[in-house]
Design an enzyme around this catalytic site. Sequence first.
Site, PDB file in Angstrom:
ATOM      1  N   ASP A 159       0.684  -1.092  -0.074  1.00 57.79           N
ATOM      2  CA  ASP A 159      -0.081   0.084  -0.086  1.00 57.79           C
ATOM      3  C   ASP A 159       0.801   1.255  -0.030  1.00 57.79           C
ATOM      4  O   ASP A 159       2.044   1.309   0.722  1.00 57.79           O
ATOM      5  CB  ASP A 159      -0.953  -0.092   1.058  1.00 57.79           C
ATOM      6  CG  ASP A 159      -1.997   0.842   0.994  1.00 57.79           C
ATOM      7  OD1 ASP A 159      -2.430   1.518  -0.006  1.00 57.79           O
ATOM      8  OD2 ASP A 159      -2.753   1.098   2.155  1.00 57.79           O
ATOM      9  N   GLU A 273      -3.106  -0.492  -8.092  1.00 58.71           N
ATOM     10  CA  GLU A 273      -4.285   0.504  -7.899  1.00 58.71           C
ATOM     11  C   GLU A 273      -3.446   2.017  -7.725  1.00 58.71           C
ATOM     12  O   GLU A 273      -2.574   2.283  -7.657  1.00 58.71           O
ATOM     13  CB  GLU A 273      -4.655   0.190  -6.459  1.00 58.71           C
ATOM     14  CG  GLU A 273      -5.569   1.493  -5.608  1.00 58.71           C
ATOM     15  CD  GLU A 273      -6.266   1.066  -4.672  1.00 58.71           C
ATOM     16  OE1 GLU A 273      -7.047   0.035  -4.316  1.00 58.71           O
ATOM     17  OE2 GLU A 273      -6.316   1.725  -3.721  1.00 58.71           O
TER      18      GLU A 273
END
Length: 496
Positions: A159, A273
């Site tokens: 992330d 992402e």
Amino acid sequence: MTANLNQLNLELVEASQVRDGAGEFALVKDANGTRLAIAPTGDAGRAALSGFEGDASSGVLVGPLSPRNAAALRGRLEWLRPRPLGTSTSAGLGDRLGLATPGHVRAVRAVGGTIAPIFPQQSIREMARTQRTPIEVMDDATWGMFAEGWQGGTGADADHLKTTDDIDATLLVGFSMFTIDPSAHVDSGADTDDLATLRAKVAALPWAELEDSEASLRQRYLGKAFAVEHLSVSFDEAVVLRAAAKYGKAVSHVAKMSRHLLKAAGSRPVELEVSVDETDTPTTPAEHYWIASELRRLGVAWVSLAPRFVGRFEKGVDYIGDLKELETDVAAHAAIARHFGPYKLSLHSGSDKFSVYPIAARLARGLVHLKTAGTSYLEALRTIAALDAALFRSIYAFARERYDTDKATYHVSAELGRAPEAKDVPEAALPDLLEHFHAREILHVTFGSVLKQTNPDGSLRFKDELFGLLRGNPEAYATNLERHFIKHLKPFVGGR
Ligand SMILES: [Zn+2]
């Protein structure tokens, strides 16, 4: 004679017991803690054991929960190996302590197992703050899934990656989803710039990297209106220049990161992402349209995108803002995501946004990824509050001391003056601090300091005791997590 796990004088963790062609695998417990046991089947099984470490003299291998054994287990049991999740409705269950996966697994099961989970998920920033490495994040989730007998698969989200080094470090240990955070390249100031300033900023964009020119940019957007479902996304000069000035360098950075990832991953399947959520100002629908359109022009493929929505997504508390406005905003972003993808809308800082979930699930029609992390730490503190009130009280008192410093890098608005002082809270009311807006944010953003703080003699002030209690009472922590995450996941079930 075939070896079998029941011949051991050790307690079997029944939920973990699983069999494949090579043998029988399970966790076992004794006074020395939890270990991995493998009873191999035949010669093939004994050959497969070579990847594991431990004592195999009895015919059954008993070994430590070590990085080598975790890697060997992932090599053996394919459902433990992270894989891309595509556009299925999914949830990231970040775990700062590395002890939450069993509770997360139970919650995913309790809501029917239809939401694709991501158990290993941590940002590089949080790894630094919790002094964990990418392999530890991966292995803790592996052991948690294995302990619960989870065979439904998982993604693994590296992330908020900011550099190609971040990609390399997480790719190496088996992460499958890479969240690129170009926020350092977003120019939020563009929001309020006048036209002359915007023109100057756009002229200075890295046009070669963008494989573009200002003339060509103007030609593609200026004076145009694009139909996207119920929307008409229109670009006058200010809108297109503002989008380019604000996000142009970010788009170029994402394209660079994406190229690096695909090259480094080779034939390994990975997904990407794009997250622009950690910026000061909301991403307008026109800006989302522009980002998606430009990334596509540059050949970037992504599975989810996190815009910065209107209102405030603060850490560990519900949405702050006008829900009607949010609804209009989410509807527009979801339409754009369907138009250019379809890809998922990703809800960052997704912990405890209970009023947002039904809106997002409905409007995104299931094309949604929910990302949570800190709320699992807060559930750990809730568990501690019940097990050891004195420890919880001292953590809270310390969190209050740290708050003004630690809040700097988070979106929070809690005020110290509005959270009770530790000494004023009666013991029975301590767990209620977890329901108190100000106390909750104070506890949320100080996790790194709590875990790192040392005593004058160099020993850790809270961490060892905190981990000891959670490890010693795994059912208490898992039960709290399961209850809390059912509330997070249920609104997303059957969203398509
Ligand atoms: Zn984020």
